[in-house]
Design an enzyme around this catalytic site. Structure first.
Site, PDB file in Angstrom:
ATOM      1  N   GLY A  25      19.028  33.181  19.760  1.00 47.78           N
ATOM      2  CA  GLY A  25      19.021  31.781  20.191  1.00 47.78           C
ATOM      3  C   GLY A  25      20.408  31.308  20.579  1.00 47.78           C
ATOM      4  N   ALA A  26      21.138  32.128  21.350  1.00 47.95           N
ATOM      5  CA  ALA A  26      22.547  31.843  21.637  1.00 47.95           C
ATOM      6  C   ALA A  26      22.773  31.049  22.915  1.00 47.95           C
ATOM      7  CB  ALA A  26      23.331  33.154  21.713  1.00 47.95           C
ATOM      8  N   ASN A  27      21.699  30.578  23.570  1.00 53.60           N
ATOM      9  CA  ASN A  27      21.886  29.870  24.834  1.00 53.60           C
ATOM     10  C   ASN A  27      22.074  28.366  24.656  1.00 53.60           C
ATOM     11  OD1 ASN A  27      18.867  30.274  24.297  1.00 53.60           O
ATOM     12  ND2 ASN A  27      18.886  28.525  25.683  1.00 53.60           N
ATOM     13  N   SER A  28      21.898  27.851  23.414  1.00 49.99           N
ATOM     14  CA  SER A  28      22.077  26.419  23.198  1.00 49.99           C
ATOM     15  C   SER A  28      22.431  26.156  21.744  1.00 49.99           C
ATOM     16  CB  SER A  28      20.801  25.647  23.570  1.00 49.99           C
ATOM     17  OG  SER A  28      19.732  26.023  22.713  1.00 49.99           O
ATOM     18  N   LEU A  30      23.681  25.587  18.052  1.00 48.16           N
ATOM     19  CA  LEU A  30      24.542  26.323  17.133  1.00 48.16           C
ATOM     20  C   LEU A  30      24.861  27.722  17.648  1.00 48.16           C
ATOM     21  CD1 LEU A  30      22.725  25.454  13.774  1.00 48.16           C
ATOM     22  CD2 LEU A  30      24.857  24.455  14.603  1.00 48.16           C
ATOM     23  N   GLY A  31      23.851  28.386  18.197  1.00 46.55           N
ATOM     24  CA  GLY A  31      24.055  29.749  18.672  1.00 46.55           C
ATOM     25  C   GLY A  31      25.037  29.823  19.818  1.00 46.55           C
ATOM     26  N   TYR A 184       7.998  24.003   8.198  1.00 37.74           N
ATOM     27  CA  TYR A 184       9.393  24.288   8.532  1.00 37.74           C
ATOM     28  C   TYR A 184      10.181  24.590   7.263  1.00 37.74           C
ATOM     29  CZ  TYR A 184      14.194  23.832  10.103  1.00 37.74           C
ATOM     30  OH  TYR A 184      15.522  24.086  10.354  1.00 37.74           O
TER      31      TYR A 184
END
Length: 303
Positions: A25-28, A30-31, A184
């Site tokens: 999930g590095a595109n937005s 925290l990532g 969650y």
């Protein structure tokens, strides 16, 4: 204000030159923030993202922000990874094992928050499937490479909302009842139990595992939360004033991935770059082992 935002000072860990890091999930959010900072520290960063086009765009933006280094150190690589598909997780790991000679850090960052009831490609409740099971399979498939690269680190992004979750082995897939907030919290409790059990299993291997709470952060994680139209201006003002920025929220992930201070530290839970106490239910070794055993069957590692 301090409680909500926590530590805001950027972490300065050791150089990551020559080290390979995978961030899901590095595109937005925290990532993305963690990817940019670790690139600044000269790491080779593999961005595991569901939407390849968005990930490529984010990678271009990060490269422009960080700038090219004359010595060639630091690199961003985009790889497709959909944690809602065990098939995609296996394909991603197969490619990593073929192409990468080492893996120094795995940051299990991606997540989905309070979505309506949906199922993954494999029929799992979406939040439990993505936040826990997808990362469970991913980590297990990459363990061999992590061990061969030791000393190496696994970082698991959880949440303080784990406090409101319970592991109900009679209804892990929420077939009987579904509450998006509870589910969650359950997935975040599962993250911590997984990290603790994995740390126990990896004792003596040189691979450490720690979990963390990033704080309350302004990201798109809350895209499924319905805020009344008239309340949105107030919510935006409050979030701007009191919530952490993605960079501030990513500090503990960066710290656990890079700092010499936590070398050899494993099985712990952190917030604002400091170790924090867990509730007893997050330290229940019997529940952690049972969850591990059931997760192995659910993702197909065992029959």
């Amino acid at each position: 204000w301090r409680w909500l935002r926590g530590a805001a000072r950027p972490v300065r860990g050791g150089s990551m030159r020559g080290k390979t890091v995978i961030i899901t999930g590095a595109n937005s959010g925290l990532g993305r923030a963690a990817a940019a900072e670790l690139l600044r520290m000269r790491a080779r960063v593999i961005m595991g993202c569901r939407d390849r086009a968005r990930a490529e765009r984010a990678a271009r933006e990060i490269r422009a922000e960080v700038g090219e280094r004359e010595d060639g150190a630091g690199e961003l690589v985009v790889r497709e990874l959909d944690l809602a598909s065990l098939r995609s997780v296996r394909a991603f790991c197969h490619r990593v094992l073929q192409e990468e000679s080492r893996l120094d850090v795995l940051i299990n960052n991606a997540g989905i928050f309070q979505c309506p009831y949906m199922k993954t490609e494999d029929g799992f409740e979406m939040q439990f499937g993505v936040n826990h099971l997808g990362h469970f399979l991913l980590t297990n498939l990459l363990l061999g490479l992590l061990k061969n690269s030791a000393p190496s680190r696994i970082v698991v992004v959880s949440s303080k909302l784990y406090k409101y979750g319970e592991i109900n082995f009679e209804d892990l897939n929420s077939e009987i009842s579904y509450n998006k907030s509870f589910c969650y919290s359950r997935s975040k409790l599962a993250n911590i139990l997984f990290a603790r059990e994995l740390a126990r299993r990896l004792e003596g291997t040189g691979v450490t595992v720690n979990s963390l709470h990033p704080g309350i952060v302004r990201t798109n994680l809350g895209r499924h939360v319905n805020i009344p139209l008239l309340a949105k201006p107030l919510f935006n003002l409050v979030s701007w004033a009191f919530f952490k920025t993605p960079l501030e929220g990513a500090q503990t992930s960066i710290y656990l991935a890079s700092s010499p201070d936590v070398e050899g530290v494993s099985g712990k839970y952190f917030g604002d770059c400091k170790e924090e106490e867990l509730l007893p239910k997050a330290m229940d070794d019997l529940v952690a082992r049972k969850l591990w055993d059931i997760s192995e069957v659910m993702v197909g590692l065992l029959k």
